[in-house]
Design an enzyme around this catalytic site. Structure first.
Site, short mmCIF file in Angstrom:
data_model
loop_
_atom_site.label_atom_id
_atom_site.label_comp_id
_atom_site.label_asym_id
_atom_site.label_seq_id
_atom_site.Cartn_x
_atom_site.Cartn_y
_atom_site.Cartn_z
N LYS A 17 43.90 25.19 22.87
CA LYS A 17 44.64 25.91 21.84
C LYS A 17 43.84 27.14 21.40
O LYS A 17 42.64 27.06 21.16
CB LYS A 17 44.89 24.99 20.65
N ARG B 16 64.02 14.26 7.75
CA ARG B 16 63.94 13.29 8.83
C ARG B 16 63.72 11.87 8.32
O ARG B 16 63.86 10.90 9.07
CB ARG B 16 62.80 13.68 9.77
N GLU C 30 57.38 11.41 10.01
CA GLU C 30 57.79 11.39 8.60
C GLU C 30 58.45 10.07 8.20
O GLU C 30 58.27 9.60 7.07
CB GLU C 30 58.74 12.56 8.33
#
Length: 622
Positions: free
Chosen positions: A280, A393, A365
């Site tokens: 990354k 969600r 979540e």
């Protein structure tokens, strides 16, 4: 420049190997330059440059379908499909989205923005392809972070039933490449995907099965031996055991190697996972060192990596961070939960101070909320910090696991309201509507930074489900002297006059202050009430103000349907209170990306638009 040769999809196939290497460097330079001015997702995009190039070399777009999970790593994909010029207006109102959009390009097979969706969507595409007897390839790209979401594993489990080719690319940027394991795996992959291997395997198994008496036993022993060897040498056995062919790990920055593996993966009947290891932030040192800071970057100075715009005032997230640290000191039962957003939600300081009371559950979540319910049932005081759009969600878990049992779970709803540049998938404009439908839920929102601090403390001392919504960005520091104690279901009267009464919820108090001043300049007398609570409503206040004013105006940064204003309207009608109500809210629509101030104007909740509507409504009463 090689980059200038890329004008449309599949142009990359015209380049030679030397040009491909140059192109990767030019794409990184281009992304760093553009995102330093517009802001955007930098670290994730720098990490998938070669991976994206390999996908475009191995497959034919838009015929083949590439589905990006979340989509914040799709910038190189946009460049390679002829949208380089669009980066001038990246994430600006009317400009190019920072996420894949089906209406933006035929090469964007599926619109994304939330996590852990690509495998489900890709599996749907694959089945649609097979039912319609088409012959295109389907590739779902998912990150190791997104793979922590339960939905991804539900899709993997379901994918094992598929008999035709379906490719899942696991972009893993959290592990270093092991040359020993990688080399052995590459060798095994070549054997296992070669046609000769498949033919030999089937031939041997069929021959053994024909042997009288002992044939079936011998086949079973070979299968067991093969499985045992795989357990020792193949790192992806969890997927193999599910029935998904695993290839990798492969160097995610080696274009030639990835193209070969993608071609091999295309030969597999059934689901196949290609495990790519990437870095990354690759190619830009500040992003390599601080990938989290450059995940969603504001405009920055390229040389130093520091933000271009100096931050002068504390954000609501900063206030939350400070208050949580103090509450952690005062109450040993307070615990904090995040779904892979420790820095974004301001919980890093709490984590550093109280590591045993901090929980990062990954991008999950639903689990976060039920986990919090378990903590509350066990005597703790859990605070779940989550962005408004991601809280959607976990609606079922809030209703079923928290509110039915009336458990003391605190939900800190960050980024509530319009968030700006991330657009439709991230605007937090639905939480008032869906939370207020749930019995036992209490929902409040602060007018400024001091009231926010008071509300967090109130929530900790509360007993039952409770949520606090607050916006992105600088915390409002006006109305500093108006700090009445928080009382359940009670509003705060800021200015008490006649004619018109503004009843503002949360972030809209700041706008209401401007509206009142502008109306006063035009000769109108205006009360201003800080609602504080959307559930329960302050019914006593509503009854009083309805009798004392000719026009009530509700203001909220939420969709109109099911929102604060509609609840007020229902109460007024139920009690037959004779007063006109003007509901200032966002229409029943998705709000695209752009500067928040511009979006306020577009949806009609900025001060100037509100004043015009109020005057028109009030004049109509005379």
């Amino acid at each position: 420049m090689v980059l200038e040769k890329i004008e449309q999809a599949n142009d990359i196939k015209k380049l030679n190997p030397q040009e491909l290497e140059i192109l990767a460097g030019e794409i990184r330079e281009f992304l760093i330059e553009k995102i330093s001015k517009t802001g955007g997702h930098l670290a994730s995009n720098l990490g998938v440059v070669e991976l994206t190039m390999a996908l475009h070399l191995a497959f034919q777009l838009p015929e083949d379908k590439i589905i990006w999970d979340v989509g914040h790593q799709s910038y190189t994909h946009k460049i390679l499909t002829g949208r380089r010029e669009g980066f001038e207006g990246l994430r600006k109102y009317g400009g190019m989205s920072g996420f894949p959009k089906r209406r933006e390009s035929d090469c964007d097979a599926f619109g994304t923005g939330h996590s852990s969706t690509s495998i489900s969507a890709g599996l749907g595409y694959a089945h649609a392809r097979d039912i319609r007897k088409k012959n295109y390839k389907v590739v779902s790209v998912i990150g190791d972070g997104a793979l922590t979401g339960g939905m991804a594993f539900e899709a993997l489990n379901n994918a094992t039933r598929l008999e035709k080719n379906f490719i899942i690319v696991l972009n893993d940027n959290n592990m270093s490449i092991s040359e020993n394991v990688g080399g052995l795996s590459n060798h095994l992959n070549r054997l296992r995907t070669a046609e000769s291997y498949h033919d030999l395997k089937e031939g041997v198994m069929n021959s053994l099965a024909k042997i009288p008496v002992y044939g079936d036993w011998m086949v079973e022993q070979v299968r067991r031996a093969k499985s045992g060897i795989k357990q020792l040498v193949i790192p992806g056995m969890i997927y193999e055991n599910m029935g998904i062919t695993y290839l990798g790990p492969v160097d995610g920055h080696n274009i030639e190697e990835m193209v070969r593996v993608f071609k091999d993966a295309s030969k597999v009947d059934g689901p196949v996972m290609v495990h790519c290891l990437t870095q990354k932030g690759r190619g830009y040192l500040p992003a390599e060192r601080h990938p989290a800071r450059f995940h969603g970057a504001e405009p920055f100075d390229i040389e130093t990596g520091l933000p271009s715009n100096k931050k002068e005032k504390a954000a609501y997230t900063d206030i939350f961070s400070t208050v949580m640290r103090k509450l952690g000191d005062r109450n040993e039962n307070v615990v904090a939960i995040t779904a892979a957003m420790e820095t974004g939600t301001g919980l890093k300081r709490f984590h550093n101070m109280f590591p045993e009371r901090f929980f990062d559950v990954g991008i999950a979540e639903e689990h976060a909320i039920t986990f919090a319910a378990g903590l509350a049932a066990g005597g703790m005081i859990p605070v779940v910090a989550v962005y408004s759009s991601f809280l959607q969600r976990a609606y079922d878990q809030i209703l079923h696991d928290v509110c039915i049992q009336n458990l003391h779970v605190i939900i800190a709803i960050d980024r509530a309201g319009l968030v700006g540049s991330d657009g439709e998938t991230h605007q937090g404009i639905f939480d008032i509507s869906f939370l207020c439908t749930i019995p036992n839920m209490t929902l409040m929102a602060p007018k400024n930074k001091w009231e926010f601090s008071d509300m967090v403390k109130f929530a900790v001392d509360f007993d039952g489900p409770i949520a606090i919504r607050y916006p992105r960005g600088e915390a409002y520091d006006g109305l500093a002297k108006m700090r009445a104690p928080i009382v359940l279901g009670k509003s705060e009267t800021l200015y008490d006059e006649e004619e018109i009464c503004l009843i503002a919820f949360g972030s809209m108090v700041k706008t209401a202050v401007k509206v009142r001043e502008m109306l006063k300049e035009r000769g109108y007398h205006c009360s201003l009430i800080n609602a504080r609570f959307a559930k329960p409503l302050d019914y006593e206040m509503l009854t009083r103000t309805a009798k004392e004013h000719r026009l009530l105006v509700t203001l909220e940064e939420n969709v109109k349907s099911g929102g604060f204003g509609e609840q007020v309207m229902d109460y007024l009608e139920e009690c037959s209170l004779d007063v006109r109500l003007l509901n200032i809210a966002i229409s029943d629509e998705y709000v695209e990306h752009g500067n928040v101030n511009i979006l306020y104007q577009e949806v009609g909740i900025d001060a100037e638009s509100v004043v015009k509507r109020i005057i028109a409504e009030y004049v109509g009463l005379k």
